[in-house]
Design an enzyme around this catalytic site. Sequence first.
Site, PDB file in Angstrom:
ATOM      1  CB  ALA A  74       1.422  -0.352   4.460  1.00 37.51           C
ATOM      2  CG  HIS A 131      -4.872  -6.661  -0.314  1.00 35.49           C
ATOM      3  ND1 HIS A 131      -4.941  -5.500  -1.145  1.00 35.49           N
ATOM      4  CD2 HIS A 131      -3.926  -6.394   0.291  1.00 35.49           C
ATOM      5  CE1 HIS A 131      -4.217  -4.786  -1.129  1.00 35.49           C
ATOM      6  NE2 HIS A 131      -3.282  -5.132  -0.175  1.00 35.49           N
ATOM      7  CG  HIS A 144      -2.513  -1.746  -3.297  1.00 38.24           C
ATOM      8  ND1 HIS A 144      -1.660  -2.581  -3.330  1.00 38.24           N
ATOM      9  CD2 HIS A 144      -2.991  -1.268  -2.301  1.00 38.24           C
ATOM     10  CE1 HIS A 144      -1.364  -2.888  -1.942  1.00 38.24           C
ATOM     11  NE2 HIS A 144      -2.012  -1.872  -1.374  1.00 38.24           N
ATOM     12  CB  SER A 175      -1.021   0.174   1.296  1.00 35.17           C
ATOM     13  OG  SER A 175      -2.011  -0.964   1.089  1.00 35.17           O
ATOM     14  CE1 TYR A 223      -9.001  -5.397   1.274  1.00 35.55           C
ATOM     15  CE2 TYR A 223      -7.127  -6.553   2.920  1.00 35.55           C
ATOM     16  CZ  TYR A 223      -7.797  -5.580   1.896  1.00 35.55           C
ATOM     17  OH  TYR A 223      -6.957  -4.449   1.591  1.00 35.55           O
ATOM     18  CD  GLU A 224      -8.285  -5.752  -2.973  1.00 30.94           C
ATOM     19  OE1 GLU A 224      -8.516  -4.981  -3.959  1.00 30.94           O
ATOM     20  OE2 GLU A 224      -7.016  -6.105  -3.091  1.00 30.94           O
ATOM     21  CG  ASN A 251      -1.024   1.469  11.628  1.00 30.91           C
ATOM     22  OD1 ASN A 251      -0.660   1.045  10.410  1.00 30.91           O
ATOM     23  ND2 ASN A 251      -1.551   0.753  12.692  1.00 30.91           N
ATOM     24  CG  MET A 303      -4.963  -6.542   6.817  1.00 35.75           C
ATOM     25  SD  MET A 303      -6.425  -5.557   6.319  1.00 35.75           S
ATOM     26  CE  MET A 303      -6.483  -4.568   7.748  1.00 35.75           C
ATOM     27  CB  SER A 304      -0.813  -8.456   2.145  1.00 33.69           C
ATOM     28  OG  SER A 304       0.242  -7.578   2.521  1.00 33.69           O
ATOM     29  CG  HIS A 344      -6.044   2.496   3.091  1.00 33.46           C
ATOM     30  ND1 HIS A 344      -5.130   1.394   3.447  1.00 33.46           N
ATOM     31  CD2 HIS A 344      -6.131   2.794   1.863  1.00 33.46           C
ATOM     32  CE1 HIS A 344      -4.633   1.243   2.212  1.00 33.46           C
ATOM     33  NE2 HIS A 344      -5.172   1.888   1.227  1.00 33.46           N
TER      34      HIS A 344
END
Length: 296
Positions: free
Chosen positions: A132, A101, A79, A48, A103-104, A257, A233-234, A271
């Site tokens: 990220a 990803h 992306h 990201s 989740y997509e 973060n 998440m990746s 995000h």
Amino acid sequence: MGNIALTGNSKKVEFNPRNYDDLIKLTESVRKQVDLKEVPTIGIICGSGLGGIGGHIKDAQTLPFKQIVGFPTTSVIGHKGNLVFGYLGGKYVVCLQGRCHPYEHGMDLALCAMPVRLMHQLGVETLIVSNAAGSANPKFNYGELMIIKDHIFMPGLAGFSPLVGVNDPRFGARFVSLNDAYDRQLRQLAQTVAKDLNIVLHEGVYVMSGGPQYETPAEVVFYKTVGVDALGMSTCHEVTVARQCGIKVLGFSLICNICNTDAEKSVDVSHEEVLKAAKFSGDNACSFVIEFISRL
Ligand SMILES: O=P(O)(O)O[C@H]1O[C@H](CO)[C@@H](O)[C@H]1O
């Protein structure tokens, strides 16, 4: 998970990411659409906000994902969704300027890791994968980089692995060892490069959650307790497939973060904040990747 029906030139085409012959067809369609100058032995996946890495590629040929029938799309901001070929750090590379990803894509891990199999077909031997991430390690600061020395693949542990299903041996072994998944020599080289560039480079454990929700404070404490340094998440599904193909991996996280462990505190993560951090430190990440590649 069934096949995906995709429309290319108004013809309905079925693409099954678990079918080796479909992968070969997809690879051929990529080869037809670009004029490869050399075999790209180095692959890069931009996390990201890290697509700027692809922007440094010289003599670039850019192929949007949506021009490749069967290729999963990416809808996450930051992306771009391009496959970029060209020279970086003096080497011929292929770069995923954006990733897909799980989740997509209904947690279809094999589909989301397919670009790594494509890279392997194109000749990639070394993969630099970036992301990220949030930090659970109090020693890490916003904007710093962390080399991944190991990972915890939460979806994989729960049965969502890209390797689940019938295994065509042409993809690689049925049972894949993930000892030394993140190549020790590459990690050592990364440390040398960072020192020479005066860039802070931590080393730690990355966890992949299914997402797309960020973690609760209790989940962050849980991860911290089991030795996690960076949360995302990746990445893990891509690395798993890379190892099945025999590709060597260097993985790194850009700390975007600091994760909150206190339910009494109101700390928002978004995000937008992640992208801001990636923008803030993106130049460091680019210099690091370019110099690293030049020394391979
Ligand atoms: O891992 P990358 O693709 O860098 O993206 C990270 O940023 C997003 C959340 O802000 C999630 O998709 C997380 O995985």
